[in-house]
Design a protein around this motif. Structure first.
Motif, PDB file in Angstrom:
ATOM      1  N   PRO A 155    -115.435 -16.042 -23.569  1.00 43.52           N
ATOM      2  CA  PRO A 155    -116.215 -16.548 -24.698  1.00 43.52           C
ATOM      3  C   PRO A 155    -117.527 -15.795 -24.924  1.00 43.52           C
ATOM      4  O   PRO A 155    -118.072 -15.826 -26.026  1.00 43.52           O
ATOM      5  CB  PRO A 155    -116.481 -18.008 -24.347  1.00 43.52           C
ATOM      6  CG  PRO A 155    -116.227 -18.122 -22.895  1.00 43.52           C
ATOM      7  CD  PRO A 155    -115.296 -17.025 -22.516  1.00 43.52           C
ATOM      8  N   ASP A 156    -118.034 -15.095 -23.911  1.00 37.17           N
ATOM      9  CA  ASP A 156    -119.290 -14.355 -24.069  1.00 37.17           C
ATOM     10  C   ASP A 156    -119.080 -12.938 -24.591  1.00 37.17           C
ATOM     11  O   ASP A 156    -119.651 -12.541 -25.593  1.00 37.17           O
ATOM     12  CB  ASP A 156    -120.054 -14.304 -22.748  1.00 37.17           C
ATOM     13  CG  ASP A 156    -120.682 -15.636 -22.385  1.00 37.17           C
ATOM     14  OD1 ASP A 156    -120.655 -16.553 -23.223  1.00 37.17           O
ATOM     15  OD2 ASP A 156    -121.192 -15.752 -21.254  1.00 37.17           O
ATOM     16  N   CYS A 157    -118.240 -12.155 -23.914  1.00 33.56           N
ATOM     17  CA  CYS A 157    -118.100 -10.739 -24.278  1.00 33.56           C
ATOM     18  C   CYS A 157    -116.823 -10.447 -25.064  1.00 33.56           C
ATOM     19  O   CYS A 157    -116.699  -9.375 -25.664  1.00 33.56           O
ATOM     20  CB  CYS A 157    -118.153  -9.854 -23.033  1.00 33.56           C
ATOM     21  SG  CYS A 157    -116.732 -10.054 -21.941  1.00 33.56           S
ATOM     22  N   GLY A 158    -115.843 -11.354 -25.054  1.00 28.53           N
ATOM     23  CA  GLY A 158    -114.613 -11.165 -25.803  1.00 28.53           C
ATOM     24  C   GLY A 158    -113.548 -10.359 -25.077  1.00 28.53           C
ATOM     25  O   GLY A 158    -112.466 -10.147 -25.617  1.00 28.53           O
ATOM     26  N   ARG A 200    -108.502 -21.011 -14.571  1.00 26.81           N
ATOM     27  CA  ARG A 200    -109.842 -20.401 -14.672  1.00 26.81           C
ATOM     28  C   ARG A 200    -109.635 -18.899 -14.501  1.00 26.81           C
ATOM     29  O   ARG A 200    -109.016 -18.450 -13.554  1.00 26.81           O
ATOM     30  CB  ARG A 200    -110.761 -20.943 -13.593  1.00 26.81           C
ATOM     31  CG  ARG A 200    -112.150 -20.352 -13.626  1.00 26.81           C
ATOM     32  CD  ARG A 200    -113.073 -21.054 -12.667  1.00 26.81           C
ATOM     33  NE  ARG A 200    -113.396 -22.403 -13.067  1.00 26.81           N
ATOM     34  CZ  ARG A 200    -114.294 -22.712 -13.998  1.00 26.81           C
ATOM     35  NH1 ARG A 200    -114.930 -21.761 -14.636  1.00 26.81           N
ATOM     36  NH2 ARG A 200    -114.545 -23.954 -14.282  1.00 26.81           N
ATOM     37  N   PHE A 201    -110.131 -18.124 -15.467  1.00 23.29           N
ATOM     38  CA  PHE A 201    -109.943 -16.673 -15.476  1.00 23.29           C
ATOM     39  C   PHE A 201    -111.197 -15.951 -15.004  1.00 23.29           C
ATOM     40  O   PHE A 201    -112.309 -16.451 -15.162  1.00 23.29           O
ATOM     41  CB  PHE A 201    -109.601 -16.194 -16.892  1.00 23.29           C
ATOM     42  CG  PHE A 201    -108.284 -16.696 -17.405  1.00 23.29           C
ATOM     43  CD1 PHE A 201    -107.108 -16.038 -17.074  1.00 23.29           C
ATOM     44  CD2 PHE A 201    -108.217 -17.819 -18.211  1.00 23.29           C
ATOM     45  CE1 PHE A 201    -105.885 -16.497 -17.550  1.00 23.29           C
ATOM     46  CE2 PHE A 201    -107.010 -18.279 -18.687  1.00 23.29           C
ATOM     47  CZ  PHE A 201    -105.838 -17.618 -18.358  1.00 23.29           C
ATOM     48  N   LEU A 202    -111.016 -14.747 -14.453  1.00 26.08           N
ATOM     49  CA  LEU A 202    -112.124 -13.861 -14.091  1.00 26.08           C
ATOM     50  C   LEU A 202    -112.387 -12.929 -15.261  1.00 26.08           C
ATOM     51  O   LEU A 202    -111.461 -12.332 -15.816  1.00 26.08           O
ATOM     52  CB  LEU A 202    -111.769 -13.027 -12.870  1.00 26.08           C
ATOM     53  CG  LEU A 202    -111.811 -13.744 -11.527  1.00 26.08           C
ATOM     54  CD1 LEU A 202    -111.150 -12.882 -10.458  1.00 26.08           C
ATOM     55  CD2 LEU A 202    -113.233 -14.057 -11.153  1.00 26.08           C
ATOM     56  N   CYS A 203    -113.643 -12.763 -15.649  1.00 20.92           N
ATOM     57  CA  CYS A 203    -113.989 -11.842 -16.724  1.00 20.92           C
ATOM     58  C   CYS A 203    -113.924 -10.414 -16.173  1.00 20.92           C
ATOM     59  O   CYS A 203    -114.545 -10.104 -15.155  1.00 20.92           O
ATOM     60  CB  CYS A 203    -115.381 -12.134 -17.274  1.00 20.92           C
ATOM     61  SG  CYS A 203    -115.817 -11.053 -18.653  1.00 20.92           S
ATOM     62  N   PRO A 204    -113.183  -9.527 -16.869  1.00 18.28           N
ATOM     63  CA  PRO A 204    -113.030  -8.157 -16.359  1.00 18.28           C
ATOM     64  C   PRO A 204    -114.232  -7.250 -16.639  1.00 18.28           C
ATOM     65  O   PRO A 204    -114.363  -6.207 -16.017  1.00 18.28           O
ATOM     66  CB  PRO A 204    -111.798  -7.647 -17.104  1.00 18.28           C
ATOM     67  CG  PRO A 204    -111.801  -8.399 -18.379  1.00 18.28           C
ATOM     68  CD  PRO A 204    -112.370  -9.751 -18.053  1.00 18.28           C
ATOM     69  N   ALA A 205    -115.119  -7.650 -17.535  1.00 14.38           N
ATOM     70  CA  ALA A 205    -116.255  -6.808 -17.912  1.00 14.38           C
ATOM     71  C   ALA A 205    -117.369  -6.934 -16.868  1.00 14.38           C
ATOM     72  O   ALA A 205    -117.880  -8.025 -16.620  1.00 14.38           O
ATOM     73  CB  ALA A 205    -116.778  -7.194 -19.289  1.00 14.38           C
ATOM     74  N   ALA A 206    -117.742  -5.814 -16.277  1.00 12.91           N
ATOM     75  CA  ALA A 206    -118.777  -5.816 -15.238  1.00 12.91           C
ATOM     76  C   ALA A 206    -120.144  -6.184 -15.800  1.00 12.91           C
ATOM     77  O   ALA A 206    -120.957  -6.802 -15.118  1.00 12.91           O
ATOM     78  CB  ALA A 206    -118.840  -4.447 -14.569  1.00 12.91           C
ATOM     79  N   GLU A 207    -120.416  -5.814 -17.055  1.00 12.03           N
ATOM     80  CA  GLU A 207    -121.728  -6.082 -17.654  1.00 12.03           C
ATOM     81  C   GLU A 207    -121.867  -7.510 -18.187  1.00 12.03           C
ATOM     82  O   GLU A 207    -122.960  -7.924 -18.577  1.00 12.03           O
ATOM     83  CB  GLU A 207    -122.029  -5.072 -18.774  1.00 12.03           C
ATOM     84  CG  GLU A 207    -121.082  -5.132 -19.956  1.00 12.03           C
ATOM     85  CD  GLU A 207    -119.783  -4.367 -19.751  1.00 12.03           C
ATOM     86  OE1 GLU A 207    -118.940  -4.459 -20.655  1.00 12.03           O
ATOM     87  OE2 GLU A 207    -119.585  -3.710 -18.719  1.00 12.03           O
ATOM     88  N   CYS A 208    -120.776  -8.262 -18.215  1.00 14.75           N
ATOM     89  CA  CYS A 208    -120.811  -9.641 -18.723  1.00 14.75           C
ATOM     90  C   CYS A 208    -121.457 -10.553 -17.679  1.00 14.75           C
ATOM     91  O   CYS A 208    -121.172 -10.455 -16.484  1.00 14.75           O
ATOM     92  CB  CYS A 208    -119.393 -10.122 -19.057  1.00 14.75           C
ATOM     93  SG  CYS A 208    -119.350 -11.791 -19.753  1.00 14.75           S
ATOM     94  N   GLY A 209    -122.300 -11.455 -18.136  1.00  9.92           N
ATOM     95  CA  GLY A 209    -122.977 -12.385 -17.236  1.00  9.92           C
ATOM     96  C   GLY A 209    -122.090 -13.524 -16.765  1.00  9.92           C
ATOM     97  O   GLY A 209    -122.384 -14.199 -15.790  1.00  9.92           O
TER      98      GLY A 209
END
Length: 158
Positions: free
Chosen positions: A41-44, A76-85
Motif C-alpha cells: 500500500p505504500d510503494c506499490g 501477511r506479505f513482505l514488501c520487496p522494495a528495500a527503500e520502502c518503510g
C-alpha cells in the motif's frame, strides 16, 4: 442450498468459505483469502513472499435473524522494495475488509444509513440558518443573552 448461500453472501465471492457453523444465536463462517500476491500500500511493489498470516474477525449483516461473524484467514506479505518503510503488509479483500475495520463494508454502510435516519430527526427542528431567528422574550441564546424565536423548515415558528 448452495445458490441460496451464494446469493445471501455474494460479498464473499473473493474468498473460499471452508466452514459454516450455526450455534444458538449466530452463524460463524470460516474463510480464507486465496490471493497469491498483493501490492504494497505504500510503494506499490507487488510481492508474492508470504511472511505469515492471521485470522481477522469481522461482523457481518445478520442472516435469518442471526448474528453473522466471519473468521477470515489473511496472509501477511513482505514488501520487496528495500527503500520502502513498510516491511510487511496485509492485502485488503475487496468488498470484505477495510484497514483496521472489524465490520464488513456492507454492515458499516447499513449501520450508517440507520444512524443517519434516526439521528437526523432532531436536526429537522434546528433553524436552517441563524438569520432566520427573530428576537423574542421566550427563549434565550447563550451568545447574546437576547431571546430568539426561530423558524424551522417543517413547523413554522417555535
Amino acid at each position: 442450498m448452495f445458490s441460496t448461500f451464494s446469493a445471501a453472501f455474494s460479498h464473499l465471492s473473493s474468498v473460499v468459505v471452508d466452514e459454516v457453523r450455526a450455534n444458538g444465536s449466530g452463524i460463524a463462517l470460516m474463510a480464507r483469502s486465496v490471493t497469491r500476491e498483493a501490492a504494497c500500500p505504500d510503494c506499490g511493489a507487488v510481492s508474492g513472499r508470504v511472511h505469515g498470516g492471521y485470522r481477522r474477525r469481522l461482523a457481518d449483516l445478520a442472516a435469518a435473524g442471526r448474528e453473522v461473524v466471519i473468521g477470515l484467514l489473511v496472509p501477511r506479505f513482505l514488501c520487496p522494495a528495500a527503500e520502502c518503510g513498510r516491511r510487511t503488509f496485509v492485502e485488503q479483500v475487496d468488498g470484505l475488509t477495510e484497514r483496521f475495520a472489524r465490520r464488513t463494508p456492507l454492515l458499516r454502510r447499513s449501520l450508517e444509513k440507520i444512524a443517519l435516519a434516526l439521528a437526523g430527526r432532531p436536526a429537522r427542528r434546528a433553524p436552517v440558518h441563524p438569520d432566520e431567528c427573530e428576537l423574542t422574550t421566550q427563549t434565550r441564546t447563550q451568545a447574546s443573552g437576547q431571546a430568539r424565536r426561530c423558524r424551522t423548515p417543517d413547523a413554522g415558528y417555535r
